[in-house]
Design a protein around this motif. Structure first.
Motif, PDB file in Angstrom:
ATOM      1  N   ASP A  36     112.984  63.396  25.357  1.00 17.60           N
ATOM      2  CA  ASP A  36     113.571  63.278  24.020  1.00 17.60           C
ATOM      3  C   ASP A  36     112.937  64.337  23.135  1.00 17.60           C
ATOM      4  OD1 ASP A  36     115.209  60.739  22.440  1.00 17.60           O
ATOM      5  OD2 ASP A  36     114.223  62.273  21.220  1.00 17.60           O
ATOM      6  N   ARG A  41     109.559  59.029  19.771  1.00 17.40           N
ATOM      7  CA  ARG A  41     110.493  58.183  20.529  1.00 17.40           C
ATOM      8  C   ARG A  41     110.122  58.137  22.007  1.00 17.40           C
ATOM      9  NH1 ARG A  41     116.849  58.124  18.695  1.00 17.40           N
ATOM     10  NH2 ARG A  41     116.493  57.032  16.756  1.00 17.40           N
ATOM     11  N   HIS A  79     126.910  64.231  26.605  1.00 13.07           N
ATOM     12  CA  HIS A  79     127.092  63.446  27.836  1.00 13.07           C
ATOM     13  C   HIS A  79     127.573  64.322  28.991  1.00 13.07           C
ATOM     14  CE1 HIS A  79     127.522  59.213  25.797  1.00 13.07           C
ATOM     15  NE2 HIS A  79     126.414  59.831  25.476  1.00 13.07           N
ATOM     16  N   GLU A  96     125.800  56.778  29.197  1.00  8.07           N
ATOM     17  CA  GLU A  96     126.151  55.855  28.114  1.00  8.07           C
ATOM     18  C   GLU A  96     127.636  55.947  27.762  1.00  8.07           C
ATOM     19  OE1 GLU A  96     125.824  53.406  26.174  1.00  8.07           O
ATOM     20  OE2 GLU A  96     123.976  52.841  27.164  1.00  8.07           O
ATOM     21  N   GLN A 125     128.732  48.246  29.186  1.00  8.39           N
ATOM     22  CA  GLN A 125     127.960  47.015  29.328  1.00  8.39           C
ATOM     23  C   GLN A 125     128.767  45.759  29.072  1.00  8.39           C
ATOM     24  OE1 GLN A 125     126.265  48.816  26.394  1.00  8.39           O
ATOM     25  NE2 GLN A 125     125.950  47.164  24.955  1.00  8.39           N
ATOM     26  N   THR A 164     120.658  59.707  14.879  1.00 11.06           N
ATOM     27  CA  THR A 164     119.956  60.896  14.405  1.00 11.06           C
ATOM     28  C   THR A 164     120.929  61.817  13.643  1.00 11.06           C
ATOM     29  OG1 THR A 164     120.174  61.743  16.668  1.00 11.06           O
ATOM     30  CG2 THR A 164     118.020  60.895  16.026  1.00 11.06           C
ATOM     31  N   TRP A 166     124.528  62.212  13.986  1.00  9.80           N
ATOM     32  CA  TRP A 166     125.712  62.817  14.605  1.00  9.80           C
ATOM     33  C   TRP A 166     126.917  61.867  14.674  1.00  9.80           C
ATOM     34  CZ3 TRP A 166     127.378  60.074  18.790  1.00  9.80           C
ATOM     35  CH2 TRP A 166     126.464  59.148  19.294  1.00  9.80           C
TER      36      TRP A 166
HETATM   37  N1  LIG Z   1     126.330  50.975  24.887  1.00 13.85           N
HETATM   38  C1  LIG Z   1     126.017  50.713  23.614  1.00 13.85           C
HETATM   39  O1  LIG Z   1     126.113  49.591  23.112  1.00 13.85           O
HETATM   40  C2  LIG Z   1     125.505  51.815  22.778  1.00 13.85           C
HETATM   41  C3  LIG Z   1     124.783  51.522  21.643  1.00 13.85           C
HETATM   42  C4  LIG Z   1     124.297  52.576  20.920  1.00 13.85           C
HETATM   43  C5  LIG Z   1     124.572  53.863  21.327  1.00 13.85           C
HETATM   44  N2  LIG Z   1     125.315  54.113  22.435  1.00 13.85           N
HETATM   45  C6  LIG Z   1     125.600  55.472  22.879  1.00 13.85           C
HETATM   46  O2  LIG Z   1     124.387  56.030  23.384  1.00 13.85           O
HETATM   47  C7  LIG Z   1     124.300  57.402  23.040  1.00 13.85           C
HETATM   48  C8  LIG Z   1     123.029  57.646  22.217  1.00 13.85           C
HETATM   49  O3  LIG Z   1     123.100  56.882  21.014  1.00 13.85           O
HETATM   50  P1  LIG Z   1     121.820  56.555  20.116  1.00 13.85           P
HETATM   51  O4  LIG Z   1     122.193  55.410  19.264  1.00 13.85           O
HETATM   52  O5  LIG Z   1     120.589  56.448  20.934  1.00 13.85           O
HETATM   53  O6  LIG Z   1     121.752  57.904  19.234  1.00 13.85           O
HETATM   54  P2  LIG Z   1     120.477  58.497  18.492  1.00 13.85           P
HETATM   55  O7  LIG Z   1     120.966  59.620  17.664  1.00 13.85           O
HETATM   56  O8  LIG Z   1     119.709  57.393  17.828  1.00 13.85           O
HETATM   57  O9  LIG Z   1     119.551  59.032  19.679  1.00 13.85           O
HETATM   58  C9  LIG Z   1     119.875  60.149  20.462  1.00 13.85           C
HETATM   59  C10 LIG Z   1     118.577  60.694  21.025  1.00 13.85           C
HETATM   60  O10 LIG Z   1     118.866  61.841  21.819  1.00 13.85           O
HETATM   61  C11 LIG Z   1     117.822  62.782  21.609  1.00 13.85           C
HETATM   62  N3  LIG Z   1     118.262  64.137  21.951  1.00 13.85           N
HETATM   63  C12 LIG Z   1     119.211  64.891  21.338  1.00 13.85           C
HETATM   64  N4  LIG Z   1     119.297  66.102  21.921  1.00 13.85           N
HETATM   65  C13 LIG Z   1     118.396  66.116  22.936  1.00 13.85           C
HETATM   66  C14 LIG Z   1     117.999  67.073  23.892  1.00 13.85           C
HETATM   67  N5  LIG Z   1     118.556  68.295  23.919  1.00 13.85           N
HETATM   68  N6  LIG Z   1     117.056  66.747  24.789  1.00 13.85           N
HETATM   69  C15 LIG Z   1     116.457  65.536  24.749  1.00 13.85           C
HETATM   70  N7  LIG Z   1     116.779  64.569  23.836  1.00 13.85           N
HETATM   71  C16 LIG Z   1     117.723  64.866  22.946  1.00 13.85           C
HETATM   72  C17 LIG Z   1     117.492  62.641  20.151  1.00 13.85           C
HETATM   73  O11 LIG Z   1     116.205  63.161  19.849  1.00 13.85           O
HETATM   74  C18 LIG Z   1     117.589  61.148  19.925  1.00 13.85           C
HETATM   75  O12 LIG Z   1     116.373  60.470  20.100  1.00 13.85           O
HETATM   76  C19 LIG Z   1     125.601  57.713  22.306  1.00 13.85           C
HETATM   77  O13 LIG Z   1     126.567  58.205  23.175  1.00 13.85           O
HETATM   78  C20 LIG Z   1     126.040  56.367  21.754  1.00 13.85           C
HETATM   79  O14 LIG Z   1     127.441  56.297  21.544  1.00 13.85           O
HETATM   80  C21 LIG Z   1     125.766  53.112  23.168  1.00 13.85           C
END
Ligand SMILES: NC(=O)c1ccc[n+]([C@@H]2O[C@H](COP(=O)([O-])OP(=O)(O)OC[C@H]3O[C@@H](n4cnc5c(N)ncnc54)[C@H](O)[C@@H]3O)[C@@H](O)[C@H]2O)c1
Length: 345
Positions: A36, A41, A79, A96, A125, A164, A166
């Protein structure tokens, strides 16, 4: 590959942590590394789950030869980029939801998984929750007869995700409430209906609550959407979703009802999933509480992933499902943009 599957998690937000817990509960995995960009984190995940190795960027993690399986928990526009790179390095992938920002990206992942002979599973899920599994089993056994309609919704009264930064930028997220919340409910209802082939869709989207996001944050996506989808054989599905809407308090949350010619199933009730059948002329029916399996959620997802990787089980939420779901979402967005019904034949 050794018996223990070595896992790398990329993206250490809420889903990264939920995946880690799922692997731990499922057993048969070793949490080997996390990546990350935010040090705090990844440190927090390392501390909670005893993960020994850390990277900043996802690309460093997928190059690590001590990784068999990568959990892609990055912002949605990454993704396909990261998933494709991981598959091409010979890693299995759990990605995800939503699968990608559009159907072209999902198709590329499907093709790569087939070419590399690797497991690609989406973390759908809602297919793996205990209530949802029980509903699926009852419907698949024919207890509600032939299914012809479903109504699914996830309407939050207030709850625009920030992450974060987006989620509300359409170029990075692929859209708003529809691709974020609607994707999960569409996926669940479609799964419960037996994944019929879609024929046409019609949708409307609204953005009424832009003022709820900080002024400096880009917000160019819908905060609610409403849709109807038609499938082969005339089957239909109604979908409603919102990040923000003015509605009675008891409407805040999820609902999923599936209608058949012999009965109906309601997935979310205070008593768990319920099957209604034996309808009388006055509309009364027998209410049967469905027995839920012990393993649900991310534990069930990770157990299933292991079955796919080790025993070649057919994926419940695999590459073709991801592409099919994204195809419907693309068509729904096209309908919102044009105001027209979109054919999928
Ligand atoms: N299944 C679910 O219920 C559920 C819930 C929340 C989010 N999601 C999905 O999960 C994914 C992530 O969501 P989130 O809520 O964690 O978003 P978020 O913005 O809170 O976290 C994303 C993380 O990715 C990291 N990141 C970004 N670019 C990176 C890179 N180049 N290398 C390493 N790390 C990097 C960021 O630092 C951040 O910690 C999304 O696709 C979201 O739609 C799914």
């Amino acid at each position: 590959m050794a018996d223990t599957i070595r896992v790398g998690i990329i993206g250490a937000g809420w889903p990264g942590s939920a995946h880690a817990k799922g692997y731990q509960q499922a057993g048969g995995y070793k949490l080997a590394a996390v990546a990350d960009l935010i040090p705090q984190r990844r440190k927090s995940l390392m501390g909670e789950f005893g993960i020994p190795v850390e990277y900043a960027d996802w690309a460093e993690l997928i190059a690590d030869p001590n990784i068999d399986l990568v959990s892609v928990c990055l912002p949605t526009d990454l993704h396909a980029v990261a998933g494709l790179a991981a598959l091409r390095k010979g890693r299995h992938v759990i990605c995800e939801m939503p699968p990608a920002t559009n159907a072209v990206e999902a198709r590329r992942m499907e093709t790569a998984a087939a070419k590399e002979g690797k497991t690609l599973l989406y973390a759908a899920q809602r297919r793996f929750g205990a209530a949802e599994q029980a509903a699926h089993q009852a419907i698949a056994k024919g207890y509600a007869g032939e299914i012809y309609h479903a109504r699914a919704s996830w309407t939050r009264t207030r709850g625009i995700p920030i992450g974060t930064g987006w989620f509300t930028d359409g170029a990075r997220s692929g859209g708003g409430a529809l691709i974020d919340l609607g994707a999960h409910m569409l996926d669940l209802a479609w799964h419960l209906m037996g994944q019929p082939v879609p024929r046409s869709v019609f949708a409307a989207g609204h953005q009424k609550f832009q003022s709820l996001t900080p002024a400096e944050m880009k917000n160019n996506v819908e905060d609610s959407a409403f849709a109807i989808l038609r499938f082969e054989g005339g089957k239909s599905l109604e979908l409603a979703c919102s990040w923000a809407i003015n509605q009675p308090p008891n409407q805040n949350g999820t609902a999923c009802r599936v209608y058949g010619d012999q009965g109906a199933v309601e997935v979310y009730t205070p008593r768990g999933p319920v099957l209604y059948r034996g309808f009388e002329p006055n509309g009364r029916a027998k209410e049967i509480q469905l027995k839920q399996p012990k393993s649900g959620g991310h534990m069930a997802l990770m157990r299933h992933a292991r079955d796919c990787i080790v025993r070649g089980a057919a994926p419940i939420s695999g590459p073709a499902t991801g592409s099919g779901l994204m195809r419907m979402l693309d068509a729904l967005y096209k309908s919102i943009a044009t105001g027209k019904s979109i054919s999928l034949t």
